[in-house]
Scaffold this active site. Structure first.
Site, PDB file in Angstrom:
ATOM      1  N   LYS A 128     112.400  35.011  34.592  1.00 54.88           N
ATOM      2  CA  LYS A 128     111.314  35.410  35.224  1.00 54.88           C
ATOM      3  C   LYS A 128     110.783  34.591  36.357  1.00 54.88           C
ATOM      4  O   LYS A 128     110.840  35.132  37.583  1.00 54.88           O
ATOM      5  CB  LYS A 128     109.843  36.561  35.030  1.00 54.88           C
ATOM      6  N   LYS A 168     121.506  42.898  30.061  1.00 54.80           N
ATOM      7  CA  LYS A 168     120.597  43.567  29.229  1.00 54.80           C
ATOM      8  C   LYS A 168     120.305  44.528  30.612  1.00 54.80           C
ATOM      9  O   LYS A 168     120.002  44.365  32.112  1.00 54.80           O
ATOM     10  CB  LYS A 168     118.995  43.034  29.144  1.00 54.80           C
ATOM     11  N   LYS A 220     114.379  47.093  34.060  1.00 54.37           N
ATOM     12  CA  LYS A 220     113.374  47.465  35.055  1.00 54.37           C
ATOM     13  C   LYS A 220     113.378  46.871  36.336  1.00 54.37           C
ATOM     14  O   LYS A 220     113.582  47.484  37.309  1.00 54.37           O
ATOM     15  CB  LYS A 220     111.512  48.086  34.852  1.00 54.37           C
TER      16      LYS A 220
END
Ligand code: AMP
Ligand code: TRP
Length: 335
Positions: A113, A199, A202
Site C-alpha cells: 500500500k 488478487k 477494492k
C-alpha cells in the site's frame, strides 16, 4: 459448554466484491451457529489511506446492511461499528508502545500500500495491524475468519499477545487469549478478472477487475464477457492457467458443486459456452443478497437499533479486557 468466540471485520471502503464475500463473509455466515460471534465494520481502519468524510458514514451503514443481507444472524452474532467502541483506539495506543517498529515494517500489505501511495503515507497505515490486533484481542477471540491475505497480520497479533503475556501476565493469568486464524482453502484468494495472477482488490483502478456484490445482472454479464481468459481449448484447474483456475473456482462455489464435478462438466468446453454458465451462477447467487440489502436499506431505524445494541454488547466485553490490560500494565485505576 460455552461457545468459542469469533471476531472479524471488513473496512467500509467502497463496495464489497466477491473476493471479500467468498474470503470472509460467506464463511462467517456458515460458521456462526457454532460460535459466539462479533463482526465489526472497521471504520477506523478506513482512514489509514486518504478518505472522503462525505461518504464514510454512508459506507459504514452500507457495510453493516451488507453483513445482514449476506446472512449474519443476530441470534448468533453481534454487529457493531469499530469507532463506536472507544476501547479499540485506547488499546491500540497501549499495544503501540509494546510493539517493535521493525515488526510493522515487515508487513507485506503495508509495503504494497505504501508503494501505491508514494510519498504521502500516514503513520496510521504502518500502525494498521496494531489496530487490528486490538480489535481481536479485546474480545478474547479464539478464531479469526479471514482471507489468505490477512495471515501475516494474524501472526503479528499472536506475537503481540504472547509478548504482552510474557512481560506483564503470568501463566495462570495471561492478559490476552492468543487467537488462531481461520482460513478456508476454497475462495480464500479470489483473483482479479483482468489478471489471474493478481488478487481481486477494492483498490484496483479498473472496475472490470472485480464483481461487486451489488452489481446488476447486466454489469455482471459485461464484466464476465470482458474478463481475461486464455486461448487453450478445454477448461481445467491447471496451475499454469491462472485465469482458468480462478474462473472455474468461482463457478464451483457459486454453482454449489465440487471441484471434480466442475472439472468434468467443463473439460471439453470453450469460453463461449462457459461464460454464460458462470454469469448465471453468479447472478442467481447474488440476487437474494441484493434483494435483502435493498429491503434493509429502506429501514434506517432498524439498522440503527442493530448497531446500537451491537455497540452495547461489544462495549461490555471490550471494556472489561481493556481494564485487565491497564491493570496488568500498572495503571492507576480510574474513578
Ligand atoms: P478488505 O477488503 O481488505 O477490507 O478485506 C476484507 C476481507 O476480505 C478480509 O478477510 C480479506 O482477507 C478478504 N479478502 C479481500 N480480498 C480478497 C480476495 N481477493 N480473495 C479472498 N478474500 C479476500
Ligand atoms: N485488516 C482486515 C482486512 O483488510 C480488516 C480487519 C480489521 C480485520 N480488523 C480486523 C479482520 C480484525 C479480522 C479481525 O481485511
Amino acid at each position: 459448554m460455552t461457545k468459542k468466540r469469533v471476531l472479524s471485520g471488513v473496512q467500509p471502503t467502497g463496495n464489497l466484491h466477491i473476493g471479500n464475500y467468498l474470503g470472509a463473509i460467506r464463511n462467517w455466515v456458515e460458521i456462526q451457529p457454532n460460535y459466539d460471534n462479533f463482526f465489526c465494520v472497521v471504520d477506523l481502519h478506513a482512514i489509514t489511506v486518504p478518505h472522503d468524510p462525505k461518504t464514510l458514514a454512508q459506507n459504514t451503514y452500507n457495510m453493516a446492511a451488507l453483513y445482514l443481507a449476506c446472512g449474519i444472524d443476530l441470534n448468533h452474532s453481534t454487529i457493531f461499528v469499530q469507532s463506536h467502541v472507544t476501547a479499540h483506539s485506547e488499546l491500540t495506543w497501549l499495544l503501540n508502545c509494546l510493539t517493535p517498529l521493525n515488526w510493522l515494517e515487515r508487513m507485506i500489505q503495508f509495503k504494497e500500500k505504501a508503494v501505491k501511495q508514494g510519498e504521502n503515507v500516514s503513520a496510521g497505515l504502518l500502525d494498521y495491524p496494531v489496530l487490528m490486533a486490538a480489535d481481536i484481542l479485546l474480545y478474547d477471540a479464539d478464531q479469526v475468519p479471514v482471507g489468505e491475505d490477512q495471515k501475516q497480520h494474524l501472526e503479528l497479533t499472536r506475537n503481540i499477545a504472547v509478548r504482552v503475556n510474557d512481560k506483564f501476565g503470568s501463566e495462570q493469568n495471561p492478559i490476552f487469549k492468543v487467537p488462531e486464524p481461520m482460513i478456508r482453502k476454497e475462495g480464500a484468494r479470489v483473483m482479479s478478472l483482468a489478471d489471474g495472477t493478481k488478487k481481486m482488490s477494492k483498490s484496483d483502478s479498473s472496475q472490470l477487475s472485480r464483481i461487486n456484490l451489488l452489481d446488476t445482472p447486466d454489469v455482471i454479464k459485461k464484466k464476465i464477457k470482458k474478463c481475461k481468459t486464455d486461448p487453450i481449448m478445454g477448461l481445467s484447474f491447471a496451475d499454469d492457467r491462472p485465469e482458468c483456475n480462478n474462473l472455474l473456482g468461482l463457478y464451483t462455489i457459486f454453482s454449489d458443486q465440487n471441484k471434480e464435478a466442475v472439472a468434468d462438466e467443463c473439460a471439453d468446453m470453450g469460453w463461449g459456452k462457459f461464460k454464460p454458465l458462470l454469469t448465471d451462477s453468479i447472478i442467481s447467487a447474488l440476487e437474494p443478497i441484493q434483494n435483502k440489502y435493498n429491503e434493509i436499506m429502506t429501514d434506517k431505524t432498524y439498522l440503527d437499533s442493530v448497531l446500537k445494541e451491537g455497540q452495547e454488547k461489544a462495549e461490555s466485553v471490550a471494556n472489561k479486557t481493556l481494564g485487565r490490560v491497564k491493570d496488568g500494565l500498572g495503571y492507576l485505576p480510574s474513578f
